[in-house]
Design a protein around this motif. Sequence first.
Motif, PDB file in Angstrom:
ATOM      1  N   GLU A 180       0.830  -1.208   0.000  1.00 52.14           N
ATOM      2  CA  GLU A 180       0.000   0.000   0.000  1.00 52.14           C
ATOM      3  C   GLU A 180       0.865   1.259   0.000  1.00 52.14           C
ATOM      4  O   GLU A 180       0.562   2.243  -0.677  1.00 52.14           O
ATOM      5  N   LEU A 181       1.979   1.198   0.734  1.00 49.42           N
ATOM      6  CA  LEU A 181       2.875   2.352   0.843  1.00 49.42           C
ATOM      7  C   LEU A 181       3.543   2.670  -0.494  1.00 49.42           C
ATOM      8  O   LEU A 181       3.490   3.807  -0.983  1.00 49.42           O
ATOM      9  N   TYR A 182       4.144   1.665  -1.115  1.00 51.35           N
ATOM     10  CA  TYR A 182       4.878   1.886  -2.361  1.00 51.35           C
ATOM     11  C   TYR A 182       3.929   2.117  -3.540  1.00 51.35           C
ATOM     12  O   TYR A 182       4.225   2.923  -4.430  1.00 51.35           O
ATOM     13  N   PHE A 183       2.818   1.424  -3.534  1.00 46.97           N
ATOM     14  CA  PHE A 183       1.844   1.627  -4.603  1.00 46.97           C
ATOM     15  C   PHE A 183       1.250   3.027  -4.530  1.00 46.97           C
ATOM     16  O   PHE A 183       1.048   3.693  -5.554  1.00 46.97           O
ATOM     17  N   GLY A 184       0.995   3.513  -3.313  1.00 43.16           N
ATOM     18  CA  GLY A 184       0.497   4.875  -3.137  1.00 43.16           C
ATOM     19  C   GLY A 184       1.504   5.907  -3.596  1.00 43.16           C
ATOM     20  O   GLY A 184       1.145   6.925  -4.199  1.00 43.16           O
ATOM     21  N   LEU A 185       2.781   5.646  -3.317  1.00 43.88           N
ATOM     22  CA  LEU A 185       3.835   6.556  -3.785  1.00 43.88           C
ATOM     23  C   LEU A 185       3.852   6.618  -5.306  1.00 43.88           C
ATOM     24  O   LEU A 185       3.957   7.709  -5.897  1.00 43.88           O
ATOM     25  N   LEU A 186       3.729   5.471  -5.940  1.00 48.72           N
ATOM     26  CA  LEU A 186       3.705   5.422  -7.407  1.00 48.72           C
ATOM     27  C   LEU A 186       2.507   6.179  -7.971  1.00 48.72           C
ATOM     28  O   LEU A 186       2.626   6.920  -8.949  1.00 48.72           O
ATOM     29  N   VAL A 226       4.798  12.324   2.878  1.00 54.59           N
ATOM     30  CA  VAL A 226       4.422  11.418   3.969  1.00 54.59           C
ATOM     31  C   VAL A 226       4.889  10.000   3.675  1.00 54.59           C
ATOM     32  O   VAL A 226       5.472   9.319   4.539  1.00 54.59           O
ATOM     33  N   ARG A 227       4.684   9.544   2.449  1.00 56.28           N
ATOM     34  CA  ARG A 227       5.060   8.171   2.099  1.00 56.28           C
ATOM     35  C   ARG A 227       6.571   7.976   2.079  1.00 56.28           C
ATOM     36  O   ARG A 227       7.079   6.957   2.543  1.00 56.28           O
ATOM     37  N   ILE A 228       7.289   8.963   1.557  1.00 54.22           N
ATOM     38  CA  ILE A 228       8.755   8.842   1.553  1.00 54.22           C
ATOM     39  C   ILE A 228       9.303   8.869   2.978  1.00 54.22           C
ATOM     40  O   ILE A 228      10.225   8.109   3.318  1.00 54.22           O
ATOM     41  N   LEU A 229       8.720   9.716   3.827  1.00 53.66           N
ATOM     42  CA  LEU A 229       9.182   9.784   5.215  1.00 53.66           C
ATOM     43  C   LEU A 229       8.918   8.464   5.940  1.00 53.66           C
ATOM     44  O   LEU A 229       9.768   7.988   6.712  1.00 53.66           O
TER      45      LEU A 229
END
Length: 248
Positions: A180-186, A226-229
């Motif tokens: 969810e984290l990496y997909f949201g970043l993408l 937020v996601r990168i942090l």
Amino acid sequence: MDAFTSFFDSQSSSRNRWNYNTLKNFREISPVVQNHIKQVYLALSCAVVAAAVGAYLHLLWNLGGFLTTVASLGSIIWLLSSPPYEERRRVSLLLASSLFQGASIGPLIDLAIHVDPSLIVTAFVGTSLAFACFSAAALVARRREYLYLGGLLSSGLSILMWLHFASFFFGGAAAFFKFELYFGLLVFVGYIVVDTQEIIERAHLGDLDYVKHALTLFTDFAAIFVRILIIVLKNSAEKNEKKKKRRD
């Protein structure tokens, strides 16, 4: 299948013609639109500064939480419902919503400070570089070249929402959260490209509401930050655990 083939063909041809002159290719953007884009990025910069102030206020007085999130959403709704000619009020609402959003992110920033303050700098620099690169790609690309990605990104955003609800009600494993984290970043990185081109296209059609457009880009910026942090925090925690195991 033909659509995917044409997409990759266009990407390879664009790489072949990419050079320094491409960076200065604003021939398809009229001077009026170029001036509008400058206003949008100036307002965006002010919104980022306001968010930083909000995060700092949280560190001082522990303001961030549910109430600041509601206040941020309320400010956004008020801004979008205000007529464009009320420029001062709308700019103030943009800064207010950014400040409240920064305060809402404050607890995460506070956690990062306790772990390693340099992580905040790393996350901010990474977010700024990603935003600058993908926004520049959208600016120098042909008009409407990436707008078709909007439908795919909307579907991705819907998937993210369903994944979030599923993890809330049924609990989520570490792998589920990581996806969810990496997909949201993408997804939000893609939105930088699409939103930038959509802003350009709307400006060509006469929509010069730079406050609303700055709000759109600020939402993308905050979501990516937020996601990168969280990612750098997670990586730092894993490194610390490995060091402890080696010492033991």
